[in-house]
Design a protein around this motif. Structure first.
Motif, PDB file in Angstrom:
ATOM      1  N   SER A 609       0.837  -1.205   0.000  1.00 34.25           N
ATOM      2  CA  SER A 609       0.000   0.000   0.000  1.00 34.25           C
ATOM      3  C   SER A 609       0.864   1.243   0.000  1.00 34.25           C
ATOM      4  CB  SER A 609      -0.902   0.031   1.247  1.00 34.25           C
ATOM      5  OG  SER A 609      -1.825  -1.009   1.226  1.00 34.25           O
ATOM      6  N   VAL A 610       1.863   1.236   0.865  1.00 34.41           N
ATOM      7  CA  VAL A 610       2.742   2.401   0.975  1.00 34.41           C
ATOM      8  C   VAL A 610       3.509   2.602  -0.328  1.00 34.41           C
ATOM      9  CG1 VAL A 610       4.757   3.332   2.175  1.00 34.41           C
ATOM     10  CG2 VAL A 610       2.921   2.249   3.487  1.00 34.41           C
ATOM     11  N   ALA A 613       1.069   3.807  -2.997  1.00 32.57           N
ATOM     12  CA  ALA A 613       0.655   5.189  -2.754  1.00 32.57           C
ATOM     13  C   ALA A 613       1.780   6.129  -3.150  1.00 32.57           C
ATOM     14  CB  ALA A 613       0.271   5.384  -1.287  1.00 32.57           C
ATOM     15  N   VAL A 616       1.794   6.373  -6.780  1.00 34.91           N
ATOM     16  CA  VAL A 616       0.488   6.781  -7.328  1.00 34.91           C
ATOM     17  C   VAL A 616       0.105   5.911  -8.534  1.00 34.91           C
ATOM     18  CG1 VAL A 616      -0.972   8.792  -7.757  1.00 34.91           C
ATOM     19  CG2 VAL A 616       1.264   9.126  -6.777  1.00 34.91           C
ATOM     20  N   GLY A 618      -2.595   3.931  -8.854  1.00 36.59           N
ATOM     21  CA  GLY A 618      -4.017   3.925  -9.164  1.00 36.59           C
ATOM     22  C   GLY A 618      -4.583   2.539  -9.425  1.00 36.59           C
ATOM     23  N   PRO A 620      -6.107  -0.893  -8.240  1.00 33.99           N
ATOM     24  CA  PRO A 620      -6.719  -1.340  -6.987  1.00 33.99           C
ATOM     25  C   PRO A 620      -5.943  -2.485  -6.338  1.00 33.99           C
ATOM     26  CG  PRO A 620      -8.211  -1.682  -8.870  1.00 33.99           C
ATOM     27  CD  PRO A 620      -6.975  -1.090  -9.415  1.00 33.99           C
ATOM     28  N   LEU A 621      -5.970  -2.477  -5.022  1.00 36.09           N
ATOM     29  CA  LEU A 621      -5.223  -3.464  -4.248  1.00 36.09           C
ATOM     30  C   LEU A 621      -6.174  -4.182  -3.291  1.00 36.09           C
ATOM     31  CD1 LEU A 621      -2.561  -4.665  -3.059  1.00 36.09           C
ATOM     32  CD2 LEU A 621      -2.434  -2.631  -1.613  1.00 36.09           C
ATOM     33  N   ARG A 623      -6.238  -6.867  -0.175  1.00 38.00           N
ATOM     34  CA  ARG A 623      -5.306  -7.466   0.797  1.00 38.00           C
ATOM     35  C   ARG A 623      -5.970  -8.635   1.524  1.00 38.00           C
ATOM     36  NH1 ARG A 623      -4.489  -3.721   4.896  1.00 38.00           N
ATOM     37  NH2 ARG A 623      -6.251  -2.507   4.123  1.00 38.00           N
TER      38      ARG A 623
ATOM     39  N   ALA B 606       1.800   5.901   6.929  1.00 41.54           N
ATOM     40  CA  ALA B 606       1.541   4.515   6.544  1.00 41.54           C
ATOM     41  C   ALA B 606       0.059   4.195   6.682  1.00 41.54           C
ATOM     42  CB  ALA B 606       2.384   3.568   7.406  1.00 41.54           C
ATOM     43  N   SER B 609      -1.645   5.752   3.783  1.00 39.43           N
ATOM     44  CA  SER B 609      -1.345   5.032   2.532  1.00 39.43           C
ATOM     45  C   SER B 609      -2.277   3.846   2.368  1.00 39.43           C
ATOM     46  CB  SER B 609       0.093   4.518   2.553  1.00 39.43           C
ATOM     47  OG  SER B 609       1.012   5.569   2.535  1.00 39.43           O
ATOM     48  N   VAL B 610      -2.435   3.092   3.457  1.00 39.35           N
ATOM     49  CA  VAL B 610      -3.284   1.911   3.399  1.00 39.35           C
ATOM     50  C   VAL B 610      -4.728   2.311   3.129  1.00 39.35           C
ATOM     51  CG1 VAL B 610      -4.203  -0.015   4.744  1.00 39.35           C
ATOM     52  CG2 VAL B 610      -1.760   0.516   4.839  1.00 39.35           C
ATOM     53  N   ALA B 613      -5.004   3.559  -0.472  1.00 37.58           N
ATOM     54  CA  ALA B 613      -4.899   2.451  -1.425  1.00 37.58           C
ATOM     55  C   ALA B 613      -6.202   1.660  -1.434  1.00 37.58           C
ATOM     56  CB  ALA B 613      -3.718   1.553  -1.066  1.00 37.58           C
ATOM     57  N   GLU B 614      -6.759   1.464  -0.265  1.00 44.92           N
ATOM     58  CA  GLU B 614      -8.021   0.733  -0.122  1.00 44.92           C
ATOM     59  C   GLU B 614      -9.134   1.441  -0.915  1.00 44.92           C
ATOM     60  OE1 GLU B 614      -7.892  -1.875   2.286  1.00 44.92           O
ATOM     61  OE2 GLU B 614      -9.959  -2.544   2.013  1.00 44.92           O
ATOM     62  N   VAL B 616      -8.613   3.589  -3.346  1.00 52.54           N
ATOM     63  CA  VAL B 616      -8.133   3.926  -4.704  1.00 52.54           C
ATOM     64  C   VAL B 616      -8.424   5.395  -5.036  1.00 52.54           C
ATOM     65  CG1 VAL B 616      -7.875   2.974  -7.047  1.00 52.54           C
ATOM     66  CG2 VAL B 616      -8.954   1.592  -5.293  1.00 52.54           C
ATOM     67  N   PRO B 620      -2.045  12.044  -4.964  1.00 52.41           N
ATOM     68  CA  PRO B 620      -0.677  11.824  -4.492  1.00 52.41           C
ATOM     69  C   PRO B 620      -0.525  12.133  -2.993  1.00 52.41           C
ATOM     70  CG  PRO B 620      -0.731  13.529  -6.212  1.00 52.41           C
ATOM     71  CD  PRO B 620      -2.140  13.087  -5.989  1.00 52.41           C
ATOM     72  N   LEU B 621       0.341  11.362  -2.380  1.00 48.02           N
ATOM     73  CA  LEU B 621       0.558  11.489  -0.942  1.00 48.02           C
ATOM     74  C   LEU B 621       2.040  11.729  -0.662  1.00 48.02           C
ATOM     75  CD1 LEU B 621      -0.294  11.057   2.066  1.00 48.02           C
ATOM     76  CD2 LEU B 621       0.056   8.619   1.697  1.00 48.02           C
TER      77      LEU B 621
END
Lengths: 660, 660
Positions: A609-610, A613, A616, A618, A620-621, A623, B606, B609-610, B613-614, B616, B620-621
């Motif tokens: 994820s980190v 991110a 960037v 984009g 989808p993830l 887990r 972190a 980020s998670v 990402a979850e 989507v 930008p971070l």
């Protein structure tokens, strides 16, 4: 990271006190040595007070109570100020790291370091003269600060040095408050069990700790406790009497480890500081300093030094390891063991075999192995039987074991510590953190990670090791996929410097095969840290996994394939080092999934994820990992209950894809 | 999470052994009680062997050596099988949790639980009869499994019960191998210091541990060690002689805590198991079981039970807390303290004041406070002076303190533990993990977090607490922004059940003001867990921050504003609970930044980020946080060296925006 004291000492203005080094050979302290030390201590008291007042903080009280102890050890032990890391030297461990002003003053006056620099830069960002002692400073062996770990470290040095055939001595300076920490009890039992004749502990018994007297805060009967563990105990009623201290320290050499209890006075030498607990961690005001220096008959250089402090600049950053060399490595990798495609075995067995191979391949430089009553399960017992002199049984004393093994890895030895995951990292996290700060070179092998542990239940399921190790800076973490990769990983870590943490499950697993049915990690494979391995190619979904889940991830792929979905499978054996190259490759997929026998909030999925991110992407993830504590039961059932069986993951992934 | 034993015991077929409960009042064990216990133990040996053979794993050896101890305690102590959690009951702590087969057998035969269910479902996923004992099982007070924490927990129960005016007794069963853990030494000193007359520890001294005899693995002279800490020690040469055991246990009641050393035989009762270390953790084969049961003169029900085991199904999940009630809360929140806009103070001071207020507002139900020689720094000393009977000084013994405080929170008390971050979580992580598993209700206040600690240096900079706490399931973590929020947070956690971890820095800080210059966390503010607070509105960039960095984040905003960039500032005081609502709000910004005095790889950045990402988000971070261990120096300098001063962050953000 730090300024180096090895640069020319152009600003040195304080002359070195010349004191004859007797190595504690004469029966009594010679008069010339005594006089030299008295003079040194008189001066050093002023240094301590000046240094702390300049910084406006620090720990003068214990520095002054331990001054005679420190000066005797550093002046009389087998040490050479011009070659402070010479092989075969005695080692002085300062366990109560906050007495740094005392240590710097003594080391400076004896010529180990530039005292003027210490006076000026104490506790300034970028100075090596930190609030708690650092091992980059000449004369110091280990960075301390969190109390209670120094004696364990000393034991590690003592057994490692002995295994190298050295006849040196390890000296430990410790506070009395610090003796409350249980880790000391573990260490003293270890020292007795291994008959460490070369270990002497001197307790600076000033009777005070932060909140008051040690006897009111938490009484410890040091004499009886150490005697009950089989130590020799010497007592010095007047711990500032150099001759009495010398006799006790010298008299302490004999069979087994020795404790010297030295009664001292906090703030010794300045009337208004003596026996005042407040001076444990409080500097004098400039006025108080003037009064104290007057009482000591010393010059007051505060104004001059303050000027210099204002303009002080740190040296350019060095390589981060100060003056200490990197940890040892084995020279010979040995011959890799190739487990055939039809082999079924556990990774811990492959670890045990590789460990033995490495020992055989490096005669005379075999590794040391530390154990906590789990050798049979973690597969170090064969090593222990073959090399009993290099195998250290610590009992159920994990805190001690990790600190001792970490220190041992700073000698000329490669050192392994193997245990169950929950003990190898959860129980001992802060001991590893201190190892991390010390940049030790410990090779940790943690078996019994994940729900794969099964029936021993949640207290024994180590499902969070990545979350903990992520916060350390100098540990590299590896989760091998099968016995073949394990074999290569163990050989890799033994032949590379630094700390490693290798996590594995408990169960037997099949060998990972390539698409032709040959061992994926076969003849031509060599482990490379940070490398992601594409186990199976695919187009739609990328499944990233590690350890025992690699085999199951291939089953996920098969189940997806039956649904007409093409999945790639990556083994991410270094889940804390996700490279940008890998992340770029993931842009080609419609969906990325992580699949792990680890807490999903802090494991591989979190790492990714980190990284995603950051880039960037984009994409989808999804887990898949452990969501709650597992029961006591067969791993298969535990996976099922958390939706982690391959068929369950495949179904979830197919649905997720459909919803995109 | 688990099947409940409180459901009707329809399948119960094993009759309860009726044994008169004497509360250890008669001078000698009455003959009828002795006979009943003998009969119970004879049967229970068979239960243990059957249970472990059925499961194919488990720990029969220690279960059989401790059987007489367990049966005496559970039958004679002040306990009622039909009301196992009755107030004022004696507590039995089983520290060596792996002897679960012995415990279940005894508790089953005495009517605490359905033995048939235990026999059938031992170590099956979803059964409450796990491999290591769980506190959801009637008769058990605390889940154990990782050795060495039980005595500390017992101390916590003992002081908490005493503070409630109860005159009950706390009994601890422990193994001898387990006594090697240093935490036991910490606990026994605490017990002596607090004169715990109501505490008796019985050591099942079978002389064996996993790898062999305790005397060869790591000798511990229990008698001398406990005597040296001021305990009374009783010895029983024949730990299977119920009358001798009774006398020793009874004789042990007197001033101060008592240790009973009971010499026992591992695998007692079966000829080929006795004194064989291998049976520590190995079940008999079916053939061996048949032979053992024959020797014991017991029926072999293996085949019948195996059938039932095959078809066993767990009960529907209950609420995860078994039969135990949630932890206590204080009834009265008290009156919030509003620190005015021009106030400058430290959060720890606000904690200390709120703690005192809460105690005053809840007379008779004041919290308990545990300390490790840091009361002055963590601001609990005023409480300690005002309520000496509710303040527990543990000395430099953090492992003990966290386990004891956790257990104490399972009684009728609200319990606080305050310490420096590195001790409150890094050093004690696994003790918290066991608290987490036990769903205790401990309120941890960790001061001295972050580089803000300054000159004490890297060993004392707690920069990783979020990384560690993220892996726990039943701890809520809060990082308050200023004294006002701290005040409200402390009142919140005292009036809500469960574990909380509140992290704060060391320095004084200004009160966070709203755009009108009034306290942001003023009169109308009430803390709500998980809520993000918009401190400043803005359009281009969202800066998410926490704790002391809130004030600096506002400075970042000002510096960006000078560059024509509009930044919003959010205080994320619950960085481990990022809600989807917040993430949705972030979609409106061109760039999101996290800014924290915490390791950037495992902290707020972190978490975000998670969450991003979850969801989507594709936004930008940029993460600004601690990248490497800090030096010893003023916080301002340490921030500068890691690019964390507001001007540095503003500059970096502006560049990042330009590059987008």
């Amino acid at each position: 990271m730090r300024g180096s004291s090895c640069t020319p000492r152009t600003r040195e203005t304080i002359p070195v006190t010349q004191i004859r080094r007797t190595l504690f050979e004469p029966a009594a302290l010679p008069a010339d040595v005594r006089d030299g030390l008295r003079s040194l201590c008189a001066q050093a008291r002023g240094d301590i007070l000046t240094m702390t007042t300049l910084a406006g903080c620090g720990h003068p009280g214990g520095s002054m109570s331990s001054l005679e102890i420190l000066s005797l050890l550093y002046s009389q032990a087998r040490l050479d100020p011009s070659r402070p890391t010479a092989s075969g030297r005695d080692r002085v461990i300062v366990s109560n790291g906050h007495i740094s002003p005392g240590v710097y003053s003594v080391l400076g006056r004896l010529g180990f370091l530039d005292l003027e620099e210490a006076l000026v830069s104490f506790r300034l960002a970028g100075s090596e003269f930190e609030g708690h002692v650092e091992r980059s400073v000449p004369g110091l062996e280990i960075t301390t600060g969190n109390l209670g770990q120094g004696l364990s470290a000393a034991c590690g040095f003592a057994v490692a040095d002995r295994s190298l055939g050295l006849d040196n001595h390890v000296w430990v300076v410790t506070g009395d408050g610090e003796q409350q920490k249980g880790q000391n009890c573990e260490a003293r039992r270890f020292a007795a069990r291994y008959g460490l004749d070369n270990l002497t502990v001197i307790v600076d018994c000033n009777g005070l700790q932060i909140s008051g007297s040690t006897s009111s805060i938490m009484p410890v009967d040091l004499e009886r406790e150490y005697l009950s563990s089989g130590w020799r105990v010497e007592k010095v009623d007047e711990g500032h009497d150099l001759e009495a201290l010398y006799r006790a320290i010298r008299g302490g050499s004999g069979p087994g480890p020795t404790l010297v209890i030295a009664r001292t006075v906090m703030g010794k030498g300045v009337s208004f500081m003596e026996n005042v607990a407040d001076y444990h961690g409080k500097a004098l005001t400039p006025d108080q300093l003037a009064s104290a220096l007057g009482e000591l008959g010393l010059e007051n250089r505060l104004d001059e030094l303050r000027e210099r402090r204002r303009s002080w600049k740190p040296m350019p950053p060095a390589d981060g390891r100060g003056s200490q060399p990197p940890s040892q490595i084995l020279e010979h990798y040995g011959e890799a063991r190739i487990y055939p495609a039809d082999h079924k075995g556990d990774d811990r067995g492959a670890f045990g075999s590789a460990l033995l191979d490495l020992a055989r391949s490096n005669p005379g430089r075999e590794p040391l192995v530390f154990d906590c009553d789990l050798a049979g399960s973690v597969r170090t017992s064969d090593f222990g039987e073959r090399y009993p002199g290099l195998f250290f049984q610590c009992g159920v004393q994990e805190h001690h074991a990790v600190s001792a093994a970490g220190a041992a890895s700073l000698t000329g030895r490669v050192v392994f510590f193997a245990g169950f995951g929950v003990f190898a990292i959860d129980e001992t996290f802060n001991q590893h953190r201190l190892n991390d700060i010390n940049m030790t070179g410990l090779k940790v092998v943690a078996t019994h990670c994940g729900l794969d542990v099964g029936e021993d239940g949640k207290t024994h399921h180590c499902i969070n090791y990545l979350g903990l190790l992520r916060t350390l800076r100098h540990y590299s973490t590896i989760v091998p996929a099968d016995p073949n990769q394990t074999d290569r990983v163990i050989r890799h870590i033994a032949t590379h410097p630094g700390n490693y943490f290798v996590a594995m499950g408990r169960s037997k697993t099949r060998v990972i095969q390539d698409e032709e049915g040959q061992p994926f990690y076969g003849e031509s494979y060599r482990f490379s840290y940070g490398q992601a391995d594409l186990l199976r190619t695919g187009r739609d979904v990328a499944v990233l996994t590690m350890g025992l889940m690699c085999q199951r991830a291939i089953e996920v792929r098969d189940a997806l394939s039956e649904r007409g979905i093409s999945a790639a499978v990556f083994n991410i054996s270094c889940p804390l080092s996700i490279g940008t190259e890998l992340v770029d490759r993931l842009r080609d997929f419609r969906l990325v999934a992580t699949y792990e026998d680890h807490d999903r909030g802090s494991g591989l999925g979190a790492s990714l994820s980190v990284a995603m991110a950051e880039a960037v992407t984009g994409v989808p993830l999804a887990r898949y990992g452990v969501r709650e504590y597992g029961f006591s039961g067969p791993p298969e059932e535990l996976y099922r209950m958390q939706g982690l069986l391959p068929e369950q993951v495949a179904r979830a992934l197919a649905e997720r894809l459909k919803a995109l």
